[in-house]
Design an enzyme around this catalytic site. Structure first.
Site, PDB file in Angstrom:
ATOM      1  N   HIS A  41       2.105   9.298  -1.936  1.00 58.83           N
ATOM      2  CA  HIS A  41       2.853   8.557  -0.926  1.00 58.83           C
ATOM      3  C   HIS A  41       2.496   9.014   0.484  1.00 58.83           C
ATOM      4  CE1 HIS A  41       5.773   5.348  -1.275  1.00 58.83           C
ATOM      5  NE2 HIS A  41       6.339   5.765  -0.164  1.00 58.83           N
TER       6      HIS A  41
ATOM      7  N   TYR B 281      11.730 -10.179   4.741  1.00 60.46           N
ATOM      8  CA  TYR B 281      10.307 -10.059   4.443  1.00 60.46           C
ATOM      9  C   TYR B 281       9.516 -11.073   5.262  1.00 60.46           C
ATOM     10  CZ  TYR B 281       6.089  -9.777   1.538  1.00 60.46           C
ATOM     11  OH  TYR B 281       4.808  -9.606   1.081  1.00 60.46           O
TER      12      TYR B 281
ATOM     13  N   LYS C 178       6.635  -2.843  -6.315  1.00 60.48           N
ATOM     14  CA  LYS C 178       8.053  -2.508  -6.295  1.00 60.48           C
ATOM     15  C   LYS C 178       8.889  -3.780  -6.187  1.00 60.48           C
ATOM     16  CE  LYS C 178      11.325   0.649  -4.082  1.00 60.48           C
ATOM     17  NZ  LYS C 178      11.502   1.677  -3.027  1.00 60.48           N
TER      18      LYS C 178
ATOM     19  N   ARG D 110      -0.154   6.833   1.602  1.00 62.11           N
ATOM     20  CA  ARG D 110       0.401   5.531   1.985  1.00 62.11           C
ATOM     21  C   ARG D 110       1.022   5.599   3.381  1.00 62.11           C
ATOM     22  NH1 ARG D 110       2.830   0.685  -0.158  1.00 62.11           N
ATOM     23  NH2 ARG D 110       5.047   0.490   0.376  1.00 62.11           N
TER      24      ARG D 110
ATOM     25  N   HIS E 183       6.735  -4.348   1.975  1.00 68.62           N
ATOM     26  CA  HIS E 183       8.101  -4.091   2.431  1.00 68.62           C
ATOM     27  C   HIS E 183       8.752  -5.381   2.892  1.00 68.62           C
ATOM     28  CE1 HIS E 183       7.433   0.424   3.602  1.00 68.62           C
ATOM     29  NE2 HIS E 183       7.572   0.243   2.292  1.00 68.62           N
TER      30      HIS E 183
ATOM     31  N   ARG F  57       1.215   2.352  -3.511  1.00 68.51           N
ATOM     32  CA  ARG F  57       2.059   3.343  -4.178  1.00 68.51           C
ATOM     33  C   ARG F  57       1.273   3.907  -5.353  1.00 68.51           C
ATOM     34  NH1 ARG F  57       5.252  -1.216  -3.136  1.00 68.51           N
ATOM     35  NH2 ARG F  57       7.021  -0.831  -1.713  1.00 68.51           N
TER      36      ARG F  57
END
Length: 286
Positions: free
Chosen positions: A225, A260, A160, A228, A251, A135
């Site tokens: 992005h 996850y 994140k 990405r 993610h 990111r």
């Protein structure tokens, strides 16, 4: 200095206890403040019907879907956590986000795009973002110590959701970073700003993306992005296991909703970055 109300202080404390990022805290406070100002009274005096009316107002004003859902998150937190009204959050509906396919650059476009960035520092930062699927905020906050050439990984701290993760360090990216380091000599931040005690401003990368698109003749809206998205797509196209891509991107799931899945560092280090399949000049011209 403006005095902070007890209600605002309580919400800040609630967010701090739950380790929400500074950016998320600012966003939540802004949304609740906007909600309060719309009705001209303290938000703790408002209820579910007021939330619905506010949502209708935001939709009619043309607010983007992501911004609408960020507001929903803020109000759900405010009513459910700060005010303790457990029955309200689940009744505040999220906006249904239109299913749009992300913009993807092919290999030739990636090369043209990156070679159109004249600044060594900015070009190297964008190259790193593509090569590791980072990111924008993750790329600008990399430190020199995060690049581990011996283990073949880059350490991403506080991504994140405040999560740390390792991503693979492309062999070609390592060569590019070594040339960059010899020329720029960064000390703490890998990509320092004008004030070297701070990282480069993320807006510098956004501006560079716009300029590079024009210079490279790419008729697509490209952001950090986009690089990405291209990273993930190119890995999928080359046959990389989707569970590895989930970990590399940080993610919980590619759909961002499932559990996850963790993969060992051995698999991460052995994954080839799509950058290694491209022919790219190490040092920009000029």
């Amino acid at each position: 200095m403006t005095e902070i109300s007890p209600l605002r202080r309580r919400m800040i404390d609630d967010m701090t206890i739950r380790n929400l990022s500074p950016a998320t805290q600012r966003s939540y406070l802004h949304a609740v403040t906007k909600f309060s100002r719309y009705f001209g009274c303290s938000p703790d005096r408002l209820g579910l019907e007021d939330v619905r009316a506010f949502q209708v107002h935001l939709v009619s004003s043309g607010l983007s879907w992501p911004a609408l859902n960020q507001t929903v998150c803020a109000l759900r937190f405010f009513f459910g956590v700060t005010l303790g009204h457990a029955e309200i959050p689940e009744r505040i509906a999220y906006a249904r986000t239109p299913a749009k396919l992300p913009t993807i650059l092919n290999g030739d476009e990636i090369v043209r795009f990156l070679e159109a960035v004249p600044s060594l520092r900015t070009r190297t930062a964008l190259t790193t973002a593509y090569a590791a699927g980072l990111r924008a905020s993750e790329a600008v906050h990399l430190k020199v110590r995060d690049v581990d050439g011996e283990r073949g990984i880059i350490r991403v701290e506080h991504g994140k959701g405040g999560k740390d993760r390792n991503v693979m360090l492309s062999g070609q990216l390592l060569a590019i970073l070594r040339v960059y380091w010899r020329l720029a000599r960064p000390e703490v931040w890998l990509f320092p700003g004008r004030d070297e005690t701070k990282p480069i401003d993320v807006q510098v990368l956004y501006s560079a993306c716009r300029s590079a698109c024009t210079a490279a003749g790419i008729d697509k809206r490209v952001t950090v992005h986009t690089l990405r998205h291209s990273f993930a797509t190119h890995l999928l196209e080359s046959g990389t296991d989707i569970r590895i891509i989930q970990v590399l991107l940080g993610h919980n799931n590619l759909s961002t909703t499932a559990r996850y899945t963790k993969v060992s560092n051995t698999l991460i280090r052995s994954t080839t970055s799509p950058l290694d399949r491209l022919t790219l000049e190490v040092v920009p011209p000029g």
